[in-house]
Design a protein around this motif. Sequence first.
Motif, mmCIF file in Angstrom:
data_model
loop_
_atom_site.group_PDB
_atom_site.id
_atom_site.type_symbol
_atom_site.label_atom_id
_atom_site.label_comp_id
_atom_site.label_asym_id
_atom_site.label_seq_id
_atom_site.Cartn_x
_atom_site.Cartn_y
_atom_site.Cartn_z
ATOM 1 N N HIS A 313 0.958 -1.157 -0.097
ATOM 2 C CA HIS A 313 -0.100 -0.221 -0.181
ATOM 3 C C HIS A 313 0.822 1.218 -0.179
ATOM 4 O O HIS A 313 1.918 1.351 0.686
ATOM 5 C CB HIS A 313 -0.948 -0.095 1.099
ATOM 6 N N ASN A 314 0.591 2.218 -0.730
ATOM 7 C CA ASN A 314 1.298 3.514 -0.871
ATOM 8 C C ASN A 314 0.680 4.624 -0.396
ATOM 9 O O ASN A 314 -0.818 4.623 -0.093
ATOM 10 C CB ASN A 314 1.533 3.653 -2.520
ATOM 11 N N GLN A 315 1.488 5.372 0.157
ATOM 12 C CA GLN A 315 0.974 6.749 0.849
ATOM 13 C C GLN A 315 1.630 8.097 -0.014
ATOM 14 O O GLN A 315 2.716 8.189 -0.099
ATOM 15 C CB GLN A 315 1.242 6.831 2.249
ATOM 16 N N ASP A 316 0.757 8.893 -0.582
ATOM 17 C CA ASP A 316 1.144 9.713 -1.558
ATOM 18 C C ASP A 316 1.560 11.158 -0.736
ATOM 19 O O ASP A 316 2.039 11.989 -1.740
ATOM 20 C CB ASP A 316 0.194 10.008 -2.599
ATOM 21 N N ASN A 317 1.142 11.310 0.566
ATOM 22 C CA ASN A 317 1.503 12.556 1.122
ATOM 23 C C ASN A 317 1.762 12.398 2.590
ATOM 24 O O ASN A 317 1.300 11.256 2.976
ATOM 25 C CB ASN A 317 0.379 13.678 0.903
ATOM 26 N N ARG A 318 2.426 13.535 3.357
ATOM 27 C CA ARG A 318 2.545 13.253 4.695
ATOM 28 C C ARG A 318 1.595 14.266 5.515
ATOM 29 O O ARG A 318 1.824 14.606 6.737
ATOM 30 C CB ARG A 318 3.843 13.738 5.166
ATOM 31 N N GLU A 319 0.425 14.591 4.958
ATOM 32 C CA GLU A 319 -0.669 15.420 5.569
ATOM 33 C C GLU A 319 -1.454 14.420 6.509
ATOM 34 O O GLU A 319 -2.420 15.067 7.311
ATOM 35 C CB GLU A 319 -1.793 15.948 4.526
ATOM 36 N N HIS A 320 -1.146 13.178 6.664
ATOM 37 C CA HIS A 320 -1.637 12.142 7.453
ATOM 38 C C HIS A 320 -0.907 10.876 7.647
ATOM 39 O O HIS A 320 0.027 10.895 6.849
ATOM 40 C CB HIS A 320 -3.041 11.753 7.124
ATOM 41 N N ASP A 321 -0.959 10.018 8.512
ATOM 42 C CA ASP A 321 -0.250 8.679 8.436
ATOM 43 C C ASP A 321 -1.025 7.565 8.628
ATOM 44 O O ASP A 321 -2.453 7.692 8.615
ATOM 45 C CB ASP A 321 0.935 8.703 9.554
ATOM 46 N N ILE A 322 -0.612 6.449 8.607
ATOM 47 C CA ILE A 322 -1.428 5.138 8.556
ATOM 48 C C ILE A 322 -2.233 4.627 9.857
ATOM 49 O O ILE A 322 -3.066 3.967 10.085
ATOM 50 C CB ILE A 322 -0.484 3.921 7.934
ATOM 51 N N LEU A 323 -1.766 5.574 10.913
ATOM 52 C CA LEU A 323 -2.800 5.295 12.139
ATOM 53 C C LEU A 323 -3.673 6.570 12.302
ATOM 54 O O LEU A 323 -4.115 6.521 13.605
ATOM 55 C CB LEU A 323 -1.572 5.118 13.308
ATOM 56 N N ASP A 324 -4.066 7.239 11.523
ATOM 57 C CA ASP A 324 -5.110 8.316 11.823
ATOM 58 C C ASP A 324 -6.171 8.110 10.860
ATOM 59 O O ASP A 324 -7.064 9.114 10.610
ATOM 60 C CB ASP A 324 -4.532 9.458 11.529
ATOM 61 N N SER A 325 -6.135 6.873 10.145
ATOM 62 C CA SER A 325 -7.697 6.439 9.119
ATOM 63 C C SER A 325 -7.826 5.077 9.434
ATOM 64 O O SER A 325 -6.670 4.210 9.411
ATOM 65 C CB SER A 325 -7.352 6.875 7.931
ATOM 66 N N ASP A 326 -8.948 4.676 9.418
ATOM 67 C CA ASP A 326 -9.351 3.012 9.327
ATOM 68 C C ASP A 326 -9.213 2.631 7.949
ATOM 69 O O ASP A 326 -9.234 1.222 7.839
ATOM 70 C CB ASP A 326 -10.836 3.078 9.832
#
Length: 491
Positions: A313-326
């Motif tokens: 799984h990819n994350q395209d920005n750092r406006e959030h992280d993987i522990l602030d969304s279900d």
Amino acid sequence: MPRRREAIAALEAQAAVWVGQLLAGEPYDPAPGMEAQRVLTWLETRLLPDLRQTPQELTQLLRGLGGHYVPSGPAGAPSRGRPEVLPTGRNFYGVDVRAIPTETAWDVGQRAAQAVIDRYTQDQGEYPRTLALSVWGTATLRTGGDDFAEALALLGVRPVWAGPSRRVVDFEILPLSYLGRPRVDVTLRVSGFFRDSFPHLLDFFSQAVRAVAQLAESPADNPLAAQVAQDTQAFLDQGLPPEPAYLRVFGPKPGSYGAGLQGLIAAQSWETPQDLATAFLNWSGYGYTGAAWGEPARDVLCQRLQNTEIVLHNQDNREHDILDSDDYYQFQGGLTVAIRTLTGENPIIYHGDHSRPPYLKIRTLKEEIQRVYRSRVVNPKWIQAMMRHGYKGAFELAATVDYFFAYDATAQTGADYMYQGMAQAYLFNPQVRAFLTRSNPWALRGMAERFWEAHQRGQWRAVDPELLAKLRRIIHETEALIEQRGQTAQS
């Protein structure tokens, strides 16, 4: 390379000094050169004025709810080099879906594909054969299709663009001599929003899969073709049509969204990880091609996942992280727990950090969880910031605990010291405990119950009995407090 890193660090440090002087209204010291002055002028005349308009978000929201006109603007993430999306608070529009993936996204996607292959070969000593990638519509809007481009690049397929609008009109199969590596058999788990917003891309990918599967290449160089040939024969032997052998795109039932795990985790209505895997497979077991749209294909999905080596799984920005969304644990964790249930062991789980496209990073999921844990989850500065937001800030603390727990339940990414650290930072810090009791006792109770559940399910193993007694005491005390508040409100 060390000298290059030192030079970059020095430039970034000087840039920070100049920006600080700009914000403070001070003269630049030392005086910037011509190119640096041009950038600083752009910051002063264009970017800062737009950033200072972001408080309009609340105003425009209220205007929209009141049925008034809200100015329009493009969608995207400012942190991904998209300053034109500022100021925020506008009625955003999407992109020309016929131009996705964009040529810029293809550049990112093929480098990301190579980064994944490089990391896997370093870790495992061989090339990857199979990979499952989750693709989201919101991320596609922000990036122009990085994830989809990466999937094509892993297959060894390149889009073909034409015309001044640079729309995608076809694809080109890249020869093995150009790739310099074997192809990768890619399975996509798409979100409901991606399915609805980019239906043509699902057909495009299916056509690419079919074309690659028909190449006369060795099984070592083209595991997709080998798997399709094997599955085709198996279907024919059973007197079934061979079409499902080509199926590589799965998602929720037409009209449905999500991955089916949020409700189970939130309500604690599951007994074993197999229950989570079953829910994910039931929600995700619908195939999407040009010929068959949303047809039940749970058994085919199970076949694909049984042979999957990598979950990405990819994350395209750092406006959030993987522990602030279900959504992160539902998709990546869901794929992982499904594979573990089907095969008896976890796949290799990677997190692709695309927040700075020139510097793509591939980490294991555990490495990314550890990074987020250290940088945000138990960071006193972040906790203090949440405490300035009262009820909602307390909710964010509780949500972080929930999402960490859920990732651990699905992908086995937690560690005892992390549970211990969160409990100490959130529940047993007197200042934070007082804030939670005052602002949101429901969040306090929820966190205590979640920590207790983690222990009961064997996810938090080495727990001091005295700490467990404290958790039990917090649960009972907050229950009494919430009941008292309810009685006061009724009277």
